[in-house]
Design an enzyme around this catalytic site. Structure first.
Site, short mmCIF file in Angstrom:
data_model
loop_
_atom_site.label_atom_id
_atom_site.label_comp_id
_atom_site.label_asym_id
_atom_site.label_seq_id
_atom_site.Cartn_x
_atom_site.Cartn_y
_atom_site.Cartn_z
N VAL A 11 0.82 -1.21 0.00
CA VAL A 11 0.00 0.00 0.00
C VAL A 11 0.86 1.27 0.00
O VAL A 11 0.66 2.17 -0.81
CB VAL A 11 -0.96 -0.01 1.21
N ASP A 30 10.84 3.92 5.50
CA ASP A 30 10.62 2.56 5.99
C ASP A 30 11.72 2.23 6.98
O ASP A 30 12.86 2.71 6.85
CB ASP A 30 10.61 1.54 4.84
N LYS A 35 15.04 -2.73 2.16
CA LYS A 35 14.01 -2.24 1.23
C LYS A 35 14.40 -0.86 0.69
O LYS A 35 14.30 -0.61 -0.50
CB LYS A 35 12.66 -2.11 1.96
N GLU A 151 -7.68 2.31 2.30
CA GLU A 151 -7.21 1.95 0.95
C GLU A 151 -8.04 0.79 0.40
O GLU A 151 -8.29 -0.17 1.11
CB GLU A 151 -5.73 1.55 1.04
N ARG A 154 -6.41 -3.30 -5.07
CA ARG A 154 -6.24 -4.75 -5.08
C ARG A 154 -4.83 -5.07 -5.54
O ARG A 154 -4.38 -4.51 -6.55
CB ARG A 154 -7.24 -5.40 -6.05
N LYS A 204 -14.07 0.52 5.70
CA LYS A 204 -13.06 -0.41 5.21
C LYS A 204 -13.36 -1.84 5.65
O LYS A 204 -13.34 -2.78 4.85
CB LYS A 204 -11.66 0.03 5.70
N CYS A 260 -5.58 -9.27 3.23
CA CYS A 260 -6.66 -8.43 3.77
C CYS A 260 -7.89 -9.19 4.25
O CYS A 260 -8.22 -9.14 5.43
CB CYS A 260 -7.07 -7.39 2.73
N LYS A 320 -3.30 -14.79 -5.37
CA LYS A 320 -4.07 -14.42 -6.57
C LYS A 320 -3.07 -14.14 -7.69
O LYS A 320 -1.87 -14.04 -7.43
CB LYS A 320 -4.97 -13.22 -6.31
N ARG A 327 0.65 -14.21 1.52
CA ARG A 327 -0.07 -14.18 2.79
C ARG A 327 -1.44 -14.86 2.65
O ARG A 327 -2.22 -14.52 1.79
CB ARG A 327 -0.21 -12.73 3.28
P1 NAD Z 1 3.26 -4.58 4.14
O1 NAD Z 1 3.52 -5.54 5.22
O2 NAD Z 1 3.46 -4.97 2.72
O3 NAD Z 1 4.15 -3.27 4.37
C1 NAD Z 1 4.29 -2.61 5.59
C2 NAD Z 1 5.62 -1.84 5.57
O4 NAD Z 1 5.67 -0.99 6.72
C3 NAD Z 1 6.86 -2.72 5.63
O5 NAD Z 1 7.72 -2.38 4.59
C4 NAD Z 1 7.48 -2.40 7.00
O6 NAD Z 1 8.88 -2.50 7.00
C5 NAD Z 1 7.02 -0.97 7.19
N1 NAD Z 1 7.01 -0.49 8.59
C6 NAD Z 1 6.57 -1.13 9.69
N2 NAD Z 1 6.71 -0.34 10.78
C7 NAD Z 1 7.25 0.83 10.35
C8 NAD Z 1 7.61 2.04 10.98
N3 NAD Z 1 7.43 2.22 12.29
N4 NAD Z 1 8.15 3.02 10.24
C9 NAD Z 1 8.34 2.87 8.92
N5 NAD Z 1 8.00 1.74 8.25
C10 NAD Z 1 7.45 0.72 8.95
O7 NAD Z 1 1.75 -4.07 4.37
P2 NAD Z 1 0.66 -3.72 3.25
O8 NAD Z 1 0.17 -4.95 2.59
O9 NAD Z 1 1.16 -2.58 2.43
O10 NAD Z 1 -0.53 -3.20 4.19
C11 NAD Z 1 -0.43 -1.97 4.88
C12 NAD Z 1 -1.80 -1.64 5.44
O11 NAD Z 1 -2.73 -1.41 4.37
C13 NAD Z 1 -2.44 -2.75 6.28
O12 NAD Z 1 -3.16 -2.18 7.32
C14 NAD Z 1 -3.37 -3.43 5.31
O13 NAD Z 1 -4.46 -4.06 5.97
C15 NAD Z 1 -3.86 -2.27 4.48
N6 NAD Z 1 -4.29 -2.62 3.15
C16 NAD Z 1 -3.57 -3.50 2.40
C17 NAD Z 1 -3.96 -3.82 1.11
C18 NAD Z 1 -3.17 -4.82 0.28
O14 NAD Z 1 -3.69 -5.23 -0.76
N7 NAD Z 1 -1.98 -5.20 0.67
C19 NAD Z 1 -5.10 -3.23 0.56
C20 NAD Z 1 -5.81 -2.31 1.34
C21 NAD Z 1 -5.40 -2.02 2.62
#
Ligand code: NAD
Length: 445
Positions: A11, A30, A35, A151, A154, A204, A260, A320, A327
């Site tokens: 995201v 990050d 990364k 967010e 997909r 959400k 999700c 998918k 995950r």
């Molecule tokens: P992810 O695990 O892919 O990424 C999270 C990132 O945050 C990692 O790179 C991690 O290193 C970083 N991080 C953690 N703690 C940190 C900090 N204190 N400072 C800086 N960086 C930090 O997660 P994601 O899939 O992108 O999901 C993020 C959020 O968005 C979640 O709440 C998820 O439910 C929501 N979301 C995800 C999707 C999806 O399709 N993946 C869609 C909609 C909403």
């Protein structure tokens, strides 16, 4: 506008790249130095179609950069997005550790008034706690307001979704803060819905719970169709033409996975429990999905009696197509059950193999080419409908397998696709096996 994004996952990175594409100056922060190193070299740590190209374009234009350093990352920023993970804790609730750590870091490092925008999916009431944490950690005489901006992208079509979403939800109890986030998003040209903070947080979870319900519903109808000689594709088309129902998300299969739906449905059950509310419907949705994930294994056991020693190719390991995200992928449950049954499992995925190795049982063997998987197998399972898998499975099974037998967990083929092929084909909610056998018998006569 000058914007910081905290978290460069699926995201955060997509949000950062897309906001820079519409003209904002974005710094992504990050805590994972590997990364950030990769990103600085122009390499995306995740697979997402079109992402790397757009990232490079905006980096070169000077609108996008990356850092692990909060002081540098937050300097002069008017809006700070939180896009860190909210994984499932052991009791099912959303784990907010990363969100709260990010909030503390924002408080400690901002040197001007900011709007904190929460993209992470968080339980109702979390944004108010985020604001408290930011304010409690301030070092300077500045202020922060919070906005919930959930967010809906997909994975696999995240860039496309960011530019063509159905709506942008902006939830805030502070009008000025909501106005700033509306202004940031205005160039996307997507309808904006303004709500209260709590409503945005609920939207959400409600959206994901509803979509998960649709999937479990059609899967139950598919299971019943198998027992009543109805065809789920025809049934789905028939109900989907009713505009009150709609024709999307009615594909029967082996259930939902990913980062999700599983965790968000569990979290909403937990949110309900905390309010003394028993969310019966959602609990059933979750248990139907758990059961559905291993439907192909049950079908194969029924067909063969035992799977002991059977060589089974799993085609598509990611949850998918068009993502490397493993995950809660169905392949995890399927591989575990097959190994328990004593089967030999060969895994193939066009992109996700390296991630799959980290989560699938160690007994699984991997191949780099779909041909290899099919050549080695006695039985083929389609778990994820990658384009390559849909295009090649029938042809190669027919070509390379002695007695081709395909269990299709995603209903990739129609009867016409199967016509003239000597393949035993078992799918979801459709009585295909009988059809094929009949054809064989007919051919023999
Ligand atoms: P992810 O695990 O892919 O990424 C999270 C990132 O945050 C990692 O790179 C991690 O290193 C970083 N991080 C953690 N703690 C940190 C900090 N204190 N400072 C800086 N960086 C930090 O997660 P994601 O899939 O992108 O999901 C993020 C959020 O968005 C979640 O709440 C998820 O439910 C929501 N979301 C995800 C999707 C999806 O399709 N993946 C869609 C909609 C909403």
């Amino acid at each position: 506008m000058k914007i910081a994004i905290i978290g460069t996952g699926y995201v955060g990175l997509v949000t950062g790249v897309c906001l820079s594409e519409i003209g904002h100056e974005v710094t992504c922060i990050d805590i994972n130095p590997e990364k950030i190193e990769q990103l600085k070299k122009g390499i995306s740590p995740i697979y997402e179609p079109g992402l790397e190209e757009l990232m490079e374009k905006n980096r070169e234009a000077g609108r996008l950069d990356f850092t692990t350093n909060y002081i540098i990352g937050l300097k002069d920023k008017e809006a700070v997005y939180i896009a860190v993970g909210t994984p499932q804790s052991e009791d099912g609730a959303a784990d907010l550790t990363y969100v709260f750590n990010a909030a503390r870091s924002i408080g400690q490092n901002i040197t001007r008034d900011v709007v904190v925008v929460t993209k992470s999916t968080v339980p109702i009431g979390t944004n108010a706690k985020v604001r408290q944490l930011v304010m409690a950690n301030l070092q300077d005489n500045v202020c922060a307001e919070v906005v919930s901006n959930p967010e809906f992208l997909r994975e696999g079509s995240a860039i496309e979704d960011s530019f063509n979403g159905d709506r942008i939800v902006i939830g805030s109890d502070h009008k000025g803060a909501g106005d700033i986030v509306a202004e940031i998003n205005e160039p996307f040209g997507i309808p904006i819905l303004r709500t209260s903070l709590h409503s945005a947080e609920m939207i959400k979870y409600a959206a994901n719970a509803f979509l998960a319900t649709k999937i479990s519903f059609i899967n139950e109808i598919a299971n019943l169709s198998e027992r009543t000689n109805a065809n789920i594709e025809e049934v789905a088309r028939g109900i989907g033409m009713d505009t009150r129902i709609g024709n999307k998300f009615l594909n029967a299969g082996i259930g939902y996975g990913g980062s999700c739906f599983p965790k968000d449905t569990q979290a909403l059950v937990k949110i309900s429990e905390e309010r003394d509310y028993d969310f019966h419907l959602l609990k059933s949705v979750i248990s139907v999905n758990e059961n559905q994930k291993t439907a192909l294994v049950r079908k194969a056991k029924e067909r063969f009696g035992t799977l002991h020693g059977k060589k089974i190719a799993l085609l598509g390991l990611a949850f998918k197509p068009e993502t490397d995200d493993m995950r809660e992928a169905a392949s995890i449950s399927v591989a575990r059950e097959l190994i328990e049954e004593g089967a030999e499992v060969i895994g193939y995925d066009p992109i996700a193999t390296e991630n799959a190795k980290k989560v699938l049982p160690e007994e699984v063997q991997y191949v780099d080419q779909i041909e290899e998987a099919i050549k080695q197998a006695e039985v083929v399972f389609i778990l994820t409908e990658w384009k390559e898998i849909v295009e090649k499975t029938l042809i190669f099974s027919n070509l390379f397998m002695e007695k081709p037998i395909v269990f299709d967990g995603r209903n990739c083929y129609s009867n016409e696709d199967l016509a003239n092929l000597e393949i035993e084909y078992i799918s979801m909610g459709r009585d295909q096996v009988t059809n094929v056998q009949e054809r064989r018998v007919a051919a023999a006569i």
